[in-house]
Each structure stands twice: as C-alpha cells, then as structure tokens.
Scaffold this motif. Structure first.
Motif, PDB file in Angstrom:
ATOM      1  N   ALA A   1       0.836  -1.203   0.000  1.00 37.31           N
ATOM      2  CA  ALA A   1       0.000   0.000   0.000  1.00 37.31           C
ATOM      3  C   ALA A   1       0.866   1.248   0.000  1.00 37.31           C
ATOM      4  O   ALA A   1       0.583   2.230  -0.713  1.00 37.31           O
ATOM      5  N   ALA A   2       1.954   1.243   0.775  1.00 40.09           N
ATOM      6  CA  ALA A   2       2.861   2.389   0.814  1.00 40.09           C
ATOM      7  C   ALA A   2       3.535   2.585  -0.533  1.00 40.09           C
ATOM      8  O   ALA A   2       3.678   3.723  -1.018  1.00 40.09           O
TER       9      ALA A   2
ATOM     10  N   LEU B   1       2.347   1.698  -3.451  1.00 41.83           N
ATOM     11  CA  LEU B   1       1.317   2.182  -4.375  1.00 41.83           C
ATOM     12  C   LEU B   1       1.081   3.682  -4.172  1.00 41.83           C
ATOM     13  O   LEU B   1       0.950   4.427  -5.146  1.00 41.83           O
ATOM     14  N   GLU B   2       1.060   4.141  -2.937  1.00 42.70           N
ATOM     15  CA  GLU B   2       0.885   5.563  -2.641  1.00 42.70           C
ATOM     16  C   GLU B   2       2.053   6.372  -3.196  1.00 42.70           C
ATOM     17  O   GLU B   2       1.860   7.452  -3.760  1.00 42.70           O
ATOM     18  N   ARG B   3       3.266   5.866  -3.040  1.00 39.88           N
ATOM     19  CA  ARG B   3       4.442   6.575  -3.577  1.00 39.88           C
ATOM     20  C   ARG B   3       4.360   6.662  -5.093  1.00 39.88           C
ATOM     21  O   ARG B   3       4.652   7.700  -5.695  1.00 39.88           O
ATOM     22  N   LYS B   4       3.929   5.571  -5.717  1.00 45.01           N
ATOM     23  CA  LYS B   4       3.795   5.537  -7.178  1.00 45.01           C
ATOM     24  C   LYS B   4       2.748   6.539  -7.646  1.00 45.01           C
ATOM     25  O   LYS B   4       2.947   7.264  -8.630  1.00 45.01           O
ATOM     26  N   ARG B   5       1.612   6.620  -6.965  1.00 44.73           N
ATOM     27  CA  ARG B   5       0.553   7.564  -7.317  1.00 44.73           C
ATOM     28  C   ARG B   5       1.042   8.997  -7.125  1.00 44.73           C
ATOM     29  O   ARG B   5       0.695   9.890  -7.888  1.00 44.73           O
ATOM     30  N   GLY B   6       1.819   9.230  -6.071  1.00 45.81           N
ATOM     31  CA  GLY B   6       2.339  10.563  -5.796  1.00 45.81           C
ATOM     32  C   GLY B   6       3.270  11.030  -6.904  1.00 45.81           C
ATOM     33  O   GLY B   6       3.280  12.204  -7.264  1.00 45.81           O
TER      34      GLY B   6
END
Length: 153
Positions: free
Chosen positions: A141-142, A144-149
């Motif tokens: 999840a972390a 994925l969040e970094r990738k989206r950011g």
C-alpha cells in the motif's frame, strides 16, 4: 463412623462455592451420598476427589477431560448400596487408591499440558504468518501511494 460433611462445610474446606460442588456433581456424574432427608453429605474420599478436581480445573483442564478419568478412580464404598464403579477392576486399600488416583491425574495433566503446548506452537506460527502478511500488505500500500504521488507531479 466415617466423618460426614455438609455441602456448606465441604465448600468451605475446598474454598469453592456450594453451587460449584453441585455443578461438578451434575456435570461429572459424581455419586454424592445423601442422608435420610435427601441432603448431600461428603466423605473424606469425596473431599479428596473434589480437591483433585479443583486442582485439575486450576491447571486448565476442561470438565470434559476430567469426566473421562472419573470412572477409573471412583470406587464402591464397602457396605454402601450406590452404584459406583470399582477402582481399576479390583479392590485396593484406600491409600493405594489415592496413590493410583494421583498417578492417573498426573498422567492426565501431563497429556493436557503437552496438548496445550502444541496448540500454542501452532498459534504462534499462525500469528507470525498473519503478521508477515499484514506487513507485506502495508508495504504494498505504501509503495502504491508513492507511485501515485509521482504520477501527480
């Protein structure tokens, strides 16, 4: 004449409530003697048996496990008319019965403790697997969040 104890006195001796003694009697199918008025009375043997049951409960054994060993340790009181099972097929002196009873209880306790230990090992293994899975999900999840950011900037 053999010493007799009322349910109240037996409960005091054992350090439990009288209702516990009545519950054990029912659940373990114990044959507690009664006087002419129908009141329970406990003998020295009954007190010893109940003390051992209390100890087994304290060590974590379920009543179901304790009930399995009761027929092996119950005996017919000489001169009585109740239908208790004779101890290990033959008559033994009361002291020998208590020694045999202690051996049976120790064997039962050892078996139950071994089963608990095995269960704890399995639970710890399962707990570790669940924690690893939770950590992997958290890391995913972390990531994925970094990738989206990065895509937003």
């Amino acid at each position: 004449m053999e010493q007799r104890y009322t349910v109240t006195r037996a409960a005091e001796i054992l350090g439990v409530r009288a209702s516990v003694l009545r519950y054990w009697e029912e659940e373990l199918d114990l044959h507690i003697n009664r006087n002419e008025q129908g009141h329970r009375y406990y003998t020295g043997y009954d007190i010893t048996l109940l003390a051992n049951i209390k100890e087994l409960k304290k060590r974590g054994l379920a009543l179901r496990a304790i009930k399995d060993v009761i027929p092996k340790i119950a005996h017919t009181v000489p001169g009585s008319t109740d239908s208790r099972v004779k101890l290990l097929e033959g008559e033994k002196a009361p002291d020998e019965r208590m020694v045999e009873f202690q051996r049976i209880l120790e064997r039962l306790i050892t078996q139950e403790m071994q089963m608990k230990k095995e269960g704890e090992v399995e639970c710890r293994s399962l707990d570790a697997a669940i924690r690893r899975r939770q950590l992997a999900r958290k890391e995913a999840a972390a990531a994925l969040e970094r990738k989206r950011g990065r895509r937003r900037t």
